[in-house]
Design a protein around this motif. Structure first.
Motif, PDB file in Angstrom:
ATOM      1  N   TYR A  16     -22.284 -62.698  -6.115  1.00 43.63           N
ATOM      2  CA  TYR A  16     -23.192 -61.684  -5.574  1.00 43.63           C
ATOM      3  C   TYR A  16     -23.651 -60.724  -6.664  1.00 43.63           C
ATOM      4  CZ  TYR A  16     -25.055 -57.783  -2.939  1.00 43.63           C
ATOM      5  OH  TYR A  16     -25.887 -56.787  -2.467  1.00 43.63           O
ATOM      6  N   ALA A  17     -22.731 -60.332  -7.529  1.00 43.71           N
ATOM      7  CA  ALA A  17     -23.063 -59.412  -8.623  1.00 43.71           C
ATOM      8  C   ALA A  17     -24.155 -59.988  -9.512  1.00 43.71           C
ATOM      9  CB  ALA A  17     -21.820 -59.097  -9.456  1.00 43.71           C
ATOM     10  N   GLU A 245     -29.951 -51.292  -7.006  1.00 45.98           N
ATOM     11  CA  GLU A 245     -29.319 -52.424  -7.693  1.00 45.98           C
ATOM     12  C   GLU A 245     -29.236 -52.076  -9.176  1.00 45.98           C
ATOM     13  OE1 GLU A 245     -30.834 -56.245  -6.806  1.00 45.98           O
ATOM     14  OE2 GLU A 245     -30.751 -55.963  -4.636  1.00 45.98           O
ATOM     15  N   ARG A 275     -26.472 -50.957  -3.531  1.00 50.26           N
ATOM     16  CA  ARG A 275     -26.466 -52.282  -2.916  1.00 50.26           C
ATOM     17  C   ARG A 275     -25.756 -53.325  -3.786  1.00 50.26           C
ATOM     18  NH1 ARG A 275     -31.607 -50.531  -2.063  1.00 50.26           N
ATOM     19  NH2 ARG A 275     -32.485 -51.882  -3.677  1.00 50.26           N
ATOM     20  N   ARG A 276     -26.001 -53.259  -5.095  1.00 48.59           N
ATOM     21  CA  ARG A 276     -25.427 -54.284  -5.965  1.00 48.59           C
ATOM     22  C   ARG A 276     -25.239 -53.727  -7.371  1.00 48.59           C
ATOM     23  NH1 ARG A 276     -27.230 -58.639  -9.391  1.00 48.59           N
ATOM     24  NH2 ARG A 276     -29.399 -57.988  -9.179  1.00 48.59           N
ATOM     25  N   ASP A 278     -24.251 -55.477 -11.308  1.00 46.59           N
ATOM     26  CA  ASP A 278     -23.932 -56.730 -11.976  1.00 46.59           C
ATOM     27  C   ASP A 278     -22.678 -56.600 -12.834  1.00 46.59           C
ATOM     28  OD1 ASP A 278     -24.712 -55.469 -14.316  1.00 46.59           O
ATOM     29  OD2 ASP A 278     -26.442 -56.756 -14.693  1.00 46.59           O
ATOM     30  N   VAL A 308     -19.630 -54.847  -3.451  1.00 41.84           N
ATOM     31  CA  VAL A 308     -19.500 -54.136  -4.725  1.00 41.84           C
ATOM     32  C   VAL A 308     -18.044 -53.759  -4.971  1.00 41.84           C
ATOM     33  CG1 VAL A 308     -20.095 -52.019  -5.970  1.00 41.84           C
ATOM     34  CG2 VAL A 308     -21.864 -53.258  -4.723  1.00 41.84           C
TER      35      VAL A 308
END
Length: 327
Positions: A16-17, A245, A275-276, A278, A308
């Motif tokens: 997801y990341a 993000e 939301r996100r 990386d 997250v």
């Protein structure tokens, strides 16, 4: 958490990341649907939050019933956390960065800035990364500011002193050149509130171009108001905010956390709109939080979504800060 479940937890978090939403969903569903598995509530919350983050209400509704049956408790309510569902909040002004070399080719960029500003009613323009500007760029920028003012859009120009100093090196009293640079410099001085410096340059402008200069009309209060209202990823009334993000190319907000925490022993970070994040950004966050912990500072990340939070656990962030999940 057994080895299989733990591996799925880490794999889904990293997928997801890195933007692999579909792959992360498959990994989670495979574990949750395995009758011989022992998936705990953490994996269920990851999947449910994944559906919220991607706006998949129908799949959420289907899975949330399984969750309620499995744990014999009221399920979490639906909340669309997808970027498509994000709406400008009344206390947030969009932030636009002007960077590099500003010239006549920037017309489409300024047109887009105008659209964003009029849509939200307020906008912040950050000049930190601006390296140069020619007369055509000055004209476009000045026209944008005047147009937004005419439409009563609140504008905050950040680091405008930097642009003033840049423009000062491009003008010369008595030499009738770079007129747009003169006018933009006078405009920027009204944002910095430097009336005395404005008047000096206004006199030089009048002598150089043999015409009346713009009148002094300070815009400091308006700029401050817009800035205070629009701290998107950083300062809020009672803490610091991370949202949207955050990727390696857009991780400036994480680095600003160190500066924000410099004079504080306790730092609250609002992650409700995050939301996100990386893998690279999570690593940067870990390094900053480890340094703050070594300085005796307490950092609490509030309202972190389960996807997250899983990545932060994989990266060890929960060892250098408190990570609090969304309710």
């Amino acid at each position: 958490m057994d080895a299989g479940v733990g591996a799925a937890y880490e794999e889904a978090a990293v997928l997801y990341a890195n933007g692999g939403v579909g792959d992360a969903e498959k990994v989670l569903n495979a574990v949750l649907d395995d009758p011989s598995g022992n998936a705990g509530e953490g994996l269920w919350m990851m999947l449910l939050d994944l559906y919220k983050l991607t706006g998949q209400r129908q799949r959420f509704e289907s899975r949330v019933l399984d969750y309620a049956t499995r744990f014999e408790r009221s399920p979490p309510p639906w909340e669309d956390l997808s970027s498509q569902a994000a709406r400008p909040r009344g206390d947030v002004a969009p932030l636009i960065n002007l960077s590099g070399n500003l010239n006549g080719q920037a017309a489409p960029q300024f047109q887009q800035i105008g659209i964003i500003g009029r849509k939200s009613g307020t906008i912040r323009i950050d000049l930190t990364r601006l390296r140069s500007v020619d007369d055509d760029g000055c004209k476009l920028f000045l026209q944008l500011l005047q147009s937004l003012a005419a439409d009563r859009v609140k504008v905050s120009v950040l680091k405008c002193s930097q642009l003033v100093n840049m423009l000062e090196g491009q003008v010369s009293a008595g030499r009738a050149e770079n007129r747009e640079a003169w006018l933009l410099m006078l405009e920027m001085l009204q944002y910095t509130g430097e009336e005395e410096r404005f008047e000096q340059f206004a006199v030089d402008y009048a002598i150089t171009f043999e015409e009346s200069p713009p009148s002094w009309a300070p815009k400091v209060q308006e700029a401050m108001s817009a800035s205070d209202a629009g701290a998107t990823e950083e300062k809020v009334r009672d803490g610091f905010r991370l949202e949207g993000e955050i990727t390696g190319s857009q991780g400036e907000s994480i680095r600003k956390l160190a500066a924000y925490a410099a004079e504080r022993q306790s730092v609250d970070v609002d992650c409700a709109q995050l939301r996100r994040m990386d893998f690279v950004s999570a690593g940067t966050l870990f390094n900053i939080l480890a340094t703050l912990q070594a300085q005796g500072k307490l950092v609490v990340l509030h309202k972190v979504n389960a996807m997250v939070a899983a990545l932060l656990r994989v990266m060890g962030v929960d060892q250098v800060a408190q990570v609090m999940l969304r309710n």
